[in-house]
Write an enzyme that holds these catalytic residues in place. Sequence first.
Site, PDB file in Angstrom:
ATOM      1  N   SER A  15       0.819  -1.219   0.000  1.00 34.22           N
ATOM      2  CA  SER A  15       0.000   0.000   0.000  1.00 34.22           C
ATOM      3  C   SER A  15       0.853   1.269   0.000  1.00 34.22           C
ATOM      4  CB  SER A  15      -0.896   0.024   1.239  1.00 34.22           C
ATOM      5  OG  SER A  15      -1.648  -1.164   1.321  1.00 34.22           O
ATOM      6  N   GLY A  16       1.811   1.346   0.922  1.00 34.29           N
ATOM      7  CA  GLY A  16       2.619   2.564   1.050  1.00 34.29           C
ATOM      8  C   GLY A  16       3.578   2.727  -0.105  1.00 34.29           C
ATOM      9  N   CYS A  43      -2.402  -5.818   2.135  1.00 35.11           N
ATOM     10  CA  CYS A  43      -3.815  -5.427   2.055  1.00 35.11           C
ATOM     11  C   CYS A  43      -4.518  -6.134   0.901  1.00 35.11           C
ATOM     12  CB  CYS A  43      -3.913  -3.912   1.877  1.00 35.11           C
ATOM     13  SG  CYS A  43      -5.582  -3.354   1.573  1.00 35.11           S
ATOM     14  N   CYS A  48      -6.717  -6.888   4.069  1.00 35.85           N
ATOM     15  CA  CYS A  48      -8.042  -6.264   4.041  1.00 35.85           C
ATOM     16  C   CYS A  48      -9.003  -6.814   2.982  1.00 35.85           C
ATOM     17  CB  CYS A  48      -7.928  -4.765   3.768  1.00 35.85           C
ATOM     18  SG  CYS A  48      -6.372  -4.000   4.201  1.00 35.85           S
ATOM     19  N   LYS A  51      -9.841 -10.656   3.107  1.00 33.51           N
ATOM     20  CA  LYS A  51     -10.539 -10.838   4.384  1.00 33.51           C
ATOM     21  C   LYS A  51     -11.982 -10.360   4.284  1.00 33.51           C
ATOM     22  CE  LYS A  51     -10.769  -7.478   6.945  1.00 33.51           C
ATOM     23  NZ  LYS A  51     -10.034  -6.659   7.879  1.00 33.51           N
ATOM     24  N   TYR A  99      -2.737  -3.061 -10.041  1.00 34.36           N
ATOM     25  CA  TYR A  99      -1.669  -2.298  -9.363  1.00 34.36           C
ATOM     26  C   TYR A  99      -0.443  -2.206 -10.266  1.00 34.36           C
ATOM     27  CZ  TYR A  99      -3.606  -1.534  -4.746  1.00 34.36           C
ATOM     28  OH  TYR A  99      -4.336  -1.057  -3.703  1.00 34.36           O
ATOM     29  N   GLY A 177      -6.863 -11.726  20.473  1.00 32.93           N
ATOM     30  CA  GLY A 177      -8.078 -10.978  20.818  1.00 32.93           C
ATOM     31  C   GLY A 177      -8.205  -9.690  20.026  1.00 32.93           C
ATOM     32  N   TYR A 179      -8.256  -7.473  16.105  1.00 30.38           N
ATOM     33  CA  TYR A 179      -9.252  -7.476  15.036  1.00 30.38           C
ATOM     34  C   TYR A 179      -9.083  -8.625  14.057  1.00 30.38           C
ATOM     35  CZ  TYR A 179      -6.188  -5.279  11.475  1.00 30.38           C
ATOM     36  OH  TYR A 179      -5.202  -5.009  10.567  1.00 30.38           O
ATOM     37  N   GLU A 183     -12.062 -11.261  13.339  1.00 34.57           N
ATOM     38  CA  GLU A 183     -12.595 -11.338  11.976  1.00 34.57           C
ATOM     39  C   GLU A 183     -12.527 -12.773  11.452  1.00 34.57           C
ATOM     40  OE1 GLU A 183     -11.686  -6.715  10.688  1.00 34.57           O
ATOM     41  OE2 GLU A 183     -10.253  -8.258  10.116  1.00 34.57           O
ATOM     42  N   ARG A 200      -5.281 -14.324  26.072  1.00 29.95           N
ATOM     43  CA  ARG A 200      -4.616 -14.361  27.391  1.00 29.95           C
ATOM     44  C   ARG A 200      -5.074 -13.239  28.323  1.00 29.95           C
ATOM     45  NH1 ARG A 200       1.284 -11.744  25.859  1.00 29.95           N
ATOM     46  NH2 ARG A 200       0.287  -9.984  24.865  1.00 29.95           N
ATOM     47  N   ARG A 206      -8.358  -5.345  23.041  1.00 32.35           N
ATOM     48  CA  ARG A 206      -7.587  -4.404  23.857  1.00 32.35           C
ATOM     49  C   ARG A 206      -7.366  -3.115  23.064  1.00 32.35           C
ATOM     50  NH1 ARG A 206      -1.937  -3.908  24.929  1.00 32.35           N
ATOM     51  NH2 ARG A 206      -1.550  -5.536  23.404  1.00 32.35           N
ATOM     52  N   GLY A 263      -0.554 -10.885  16.713  1.00 36.47           N
ATOM     53  CA  GLY A 263       0.174  -9.645  16.436  1.00 36.47           C
ATOM     54  C   GLY A 263       1.066  -9.781  15.218  1.00 36.47           C
ATOM     55  N   ASP A 304       3.587  -0.166   7.709  1.00 38.20           N
ATOM     56  CA  ASP A 304       3.701  -1.061   8.868  1.00 38.20           C
ATOM     57  C   ASP A 304       5.137  -1.246   9.347  1.00 38.20           C
ATOM     58  OD1 ASP A 304       1.006  -1.351   8.503  1.00 38.20           O
ATOM     59  OD2 ASP A 304       1.021  -3.536   8.324  1.00 38.20           O
ATOM     60  N   HIS A 437     -34.382   8.911   9.338  1.00 38.30           N
ATOM     61  CA  HIS A 437     -35.202   7.866   9.944  1.00 38.30           C
ATOM     62  C   HIS A 437     -35.756   6.929   8.877  1.00 38.30           C
ATOM     63  CE1 HIS A 437     -37.770   6.193  13.025  1.00 38.30           C
ATOM     64  NE2 HIS A 437     -38.794   6.304  12.204  1.00 38.30           N
ATOM     65  N   GLU A 442     -29.199   7.226  13.285  1.00 37.14           N
ATOM     66  CA  GLU A 442     -29.897   8.445  13.721  1.00 37.14           C
ATOM     67  C   GLU A 442     -29.735   8.674  15.226  1.00 37.14           C
ATOM     68  OE1 GLU A 442     -34.342   8.471  13.706  1.00 37.14           O
ATOM     69  OE2 GLU A 442     -34.159   6.394  13.052  1.00 37.14           O
TER      70      GLU A 442
HETATM   71  C1  FAD Z   1      -5.406 -10.314   7.850  1.00 35.53           C
HETATM   72  C2  FAD Z   1      -5.217  -8.823   7.765  1.00 35.53           C
HETATM   73  C3  FAD Z   1      -6.313  -8.008   7.614  1.00 35.53           C
HETATM   74  C4  FAD Z   1      -6.165  -6.628   7.523  1.00 35.53           C
HETATM   75  N1  FAD Z   1      -7.282  -5.861   7.400  1.00 35.53           N
HETATM   76  C5  FAD Z   1      -7.162  -4.518   7.309  1.00 35.53           C
HETATM   77  C6  FAD Z   1      -8.311  -3.701   7.141  1.00 35.53           C
HETATM   78  O1  FAD Z   1      -9.450  -4.181   7.098  1.00 35.53           O
HETATM   79  N2  FAD Z   1      -8.133  -2.352   7.017  1.00 35.53           N
HETATM   80  C7  FAD Z   1      -6.878  -1.783   7.056  1.00 35.53           C
HETATM   81  O2  FAD Z   1      -6.778  -0.569   6.915  1.00 35.53           O
HETATM   82  N3  FAD Z   1      -5.777  -2.534   7.239  1.00 35.53           N
HETATM   83  C8  FAD Z   1      -5.880  -3.891   7.353  1.00 35.53           C
HETATM   84  N4  FAD Z   1      -4.765  -4.658   7.502  1.00 35.53           N
HETATM   85  C9  FAD Z   1      -3.435  -3.990   7.609  1.00 35.53           C
HETATM   86  C10 FAD Z   1      -2.904  -3.604   6.234  1.00 35.53           C
HETATM   87  O3  FAD Z   1      -2.885  -4.731   5.401  1.00 35.53           O
HETATM   88  C11 FAD Z   1      -1.508  -3.020   6.371  1.00 35.53           C
HETATM   89  O4  FAD Z   1      -1.538  -1.959   7.294  1.00 35.53           O
HETATM   90  C12 FAD Z   1      -0.966  -2.485   5.042  1.00 35.53           C
HETATM   91  O5  FAD Z   1      -0.957  -3.491   4.067  1.00 35.53           O
HETATM   92  C13 FAD Z   1       0.440  -1.906   5.236  1.00 35.53           C
HETATM   93  O6  FAD Z   1       0.965  -1.503   4.014  1.00 35.53           O
HETATM   94  P1  FAD Z   1       2.554  -1.434   3.819  1.00 35.53           P
HETATM   95  O7  FAD Z   1       2.778  -0.800   2.497  1.00 35.53           O
HETATM   96  O8  FAD Z   1       3.187  -0.844   4.995  1.00 35.53           O
HETATM   97  O9  FAD Z   1       3.040  -2.954   3.795  1.00 35.53           O
HETATM   98  P2  FAD Z   1       2.556  -4.197   2.972  1.00 35.53           P
HETATM   99  O10 FAD Z   1       1.250  -3.978   2.333  1.00 35.53           O
HETATM  100  O11 FAD Z   1       2.703  -5.357   3.891  1.00 35.53           O
HETATM  101  O12 FAD Z   1       3.630  -4.308   1.791  1.00 35.53           O
HETATM  102  C14 FAD Z   1       4.968  -4.654   2.027  1.00 35.53           C
HETATM  103  C15 FAD Z   1       5.483  -5.379   0.793  1.00 35.53           C
HETATM  104  O13 FAD Z   1       6.893  -5.431   0.855  1.00 35.53           O
HETATM  105  C16 FAD Z   1       7.325  -6.673   0.326  1.00 35.53           C
HETATM  106  N5  FAD Z   1       8.687  -6.876   0.837  1.00 35.53           N
HETATM  107  C17 FAD Z   1       9.072  -7.050   2.132  1.00 35.53           C
HETATM  108  N6  FAD Z   1      10.416  -7.110   2.215  1.00 35.53           N
HETATM  109  C18 FAD Z   1      10.891  -6.952   0.951  1.00 35.53           C
HETATM  110  C19 FAD Z   1      12.210  -6.900   0.398  1.00 35.53           C
HETATM  111  N7  FAD Z   1      13.292  -6.984   1.160  1.00 35.53           N
HETATM  112  N8  FAD Z   1      12.337  -6.768  -0.952  1.00 35.53           N
HETATM  113  C20 FAD Z   1      11.230  -6.667  -1.748  1.00 35.53           C
HETATM  114  N9  FAD Z   1       9.985  -6.697  -1.266  1.00 35.53           N
HETATM  115  C21 FAD Z   1       9.802  -6.825   0.069  1.00 35.53           C
HETATM  116  C22 FAD Z   1       6.282  -7.648   0.831  1.00 35.53           C
HETATM  117  O14 FAD Z   1       6.249  -8.816   0.040  1.00 35.53           O
HETATM  118  C23 FAD Z   1       5.011  -6.823   0.703  1.00 35.53           C
HETATM  119  O15 FAD Z   1       4.374  -7.033  -0.537  1.00 35.53           O
HETATM  120  C24 FAD Z   1      -4.869  -6.050   7.576  1.00 35.53           C
HETATM  121  C25 FAD Z   1      -3.744  -6.871   7.724  1.00 35.53           C
HETATM  122  C26 FAD Z   1      -3.910  -8.236   7.827  1.00 35.53           C
HETATM  123  C27 FAD Z   1      -2.700  -9.117   7.994  1.00 35.53           C
END
Ligand code: FAD
Length: 460
Positions: A15-16, A43, A48, A51, A99, A177, A179, A183, A200, A206, A263, A304, A437, A442
């Site tokens: 995503s980022g 994601c 996301c 899921k 993408y 415990g 999300y 889910e 736990r 939390r 986690g 992340d 309503h 509401e």
């Molecule tokens: C089961 C689950 C459900 C979720 N549900 C939600 C939700 O409903 N809403 C929400 O907002 N967020 C949700 N999230 C969180 C969300 O997915 C993350 O916050 C988001 O994807 C973070 O984006 P990012 O770009 O930081 O990392 P990521 O999307 O994790 O992308 C990191 C990428 O880097 C790649 N990578 C890692 N190391 C290397 C390397 N050395 N060289 C090349 N590539 C590499 C990985 O393969 C990965 O594709 C969920 C997460 C999970 C696990």
Amino acid sequence: MSDYDVDLFVIGGGSGGVRAARIAAQHGARVMVAEEYRMGGTCVIRGCVPKKLLVYAARFRGEFEDAAGYGWTLSHPSFDWPTLITNKDKEIARLEAAYTATLDRAGVKIVKTRATFADAHTVQLASGERVRAAHILISTGGHPSFGDPIPGIEHVISSNEAFHLPALPGRVVVQGGGYVALEFATIFAGLGSEVTVIYRGENILRGFDDDVRHHVRMDMEKRGVRVVTGCKVAAIERGGANLSVHLSSGYHIPADCVMFATGRAPNVSKLGLEQAGVQIAKNGGIAVDEYSRTSAQNIYAVGDVTNRVNLTPVAIREGHAFADTVFGGKPTAVDHTNVPTAVFSEPEVGAVGLTETQARERLAQTDIYKAMFKPLKATLSGRDTTVLLKLVVDGLSGRVVGCHVVGEGAAEMIQLAAVAVKMGATKADFDATMALHPTAAEELVTMRTRSASYTRAAAE
Ligand SMILES: Cc1cc2nc3c(=O)[nH]c(=O)nc-3n(C[C@H](O)[C@H](O)[C@H](O)COP(=O)(O)OP(=O)(O)OC[C@H]3O[C@@H](n4cnc5c(N)ncnc54)[C@H](O)[C@@H]3O)c2cc1C
């Protein structure tokens, strides 16, 4: 001519990283992205999106059950896991291609390989090539973390594997415990598994408002999910096709599948961060300033891997802000306050702003407005469920500083309530808004009676 092969090298196409790469390219930068698994990141591929698709599938059970009170007769609906997984995988493949196409169109070069640091300006690709970059963005995300090893840990799956199980397990134990745990408990239970959640701590969710935590647990239990708190999985034994899950309390539970959602940890290891002079923060993520700059002046980190607020829209916003700061001539810091969040469990949760506990710690006076009622839909369906709506108000300024909802549509409600909270709307503004309503939402604008008011004791 620049000394560098590219202006920006992005490590991680999630995503980022994807957002940062596209915006930087639009600002005129020469950009390369390395992705070691699949474009789109957590994601899109195993977070996301898949899921939520599974949550939609699971929710049909409730709809089928509720239909009877509305006059429908349904003859034994049946469910086929392989169909769901195949269709979900097709959609994920479509998104991954979208993408990739978006970055191609923006002129970003994608390399499908692992990338690590050789030094602060040099990226080593697992494919052998080295790339020199003026700036490097670390957006490597995180991974599931199981904590201390226990006997039988090899039988445990994470959310990553849960998306690809060959068949729907009959009996599932989910440890966690948060999300993701709730889910997946909802998904498995809705699709027909017998589900036990082990946590736990004292209560699930939390960090959420205590009323929300209590309400979700009560409603999940009514829907048949067993929630066991105050203990953890101590060991897992396999006997043929069956698993026996031993709890720290001395009990054991038979299961077909054990999933841990205990986690996630930032992907910082074996990246060569030391060679680049990039430091780790106390929270285990990469240390950054408000512009996402690391301890190395040409290296940034978003999403992340920084372990700030681990949600997709936050990673996207940070990636965008980074690109505007470094390549758009517009320094932009991301505001991490009042980030709306949801839990797509049954019942659903949406929340923004302060919990009651946080408000009472921080504010001189906190007013609480609460409504709990049976939703209209549950009257004819006969479902035993209630909706919870809660506003946390700064008693001195009148500002609504927190909004918490449990029930159908909670996430959609909170996305809009978040606009009001972010703008600094007061309780009087909510009251002045005409109700729509008949809806559950509401109640957010019709709660007139305070359910509690707290004055913080003066500090000694
Ligand atoms: C089961 C689950 C459900 C979720 N549900 C939600 C939700 O409903 N809403 C929400 O907002 N967020 C949700 N999230 C969180 C969300 O997915 C993350 O916050 C988001 O994807 C973070 O984006 P990012 O770009 O930081 O990392 P990521 O999307 O994790 O992308 C990191 C990428 O880097 C790649 N990578 C890692 N190391 C290397 C390397 N050395 N060289 C090349 N590539 C590499 C990985 O393969 C990965 O594709 C969920 C997460 C999970 C696990």
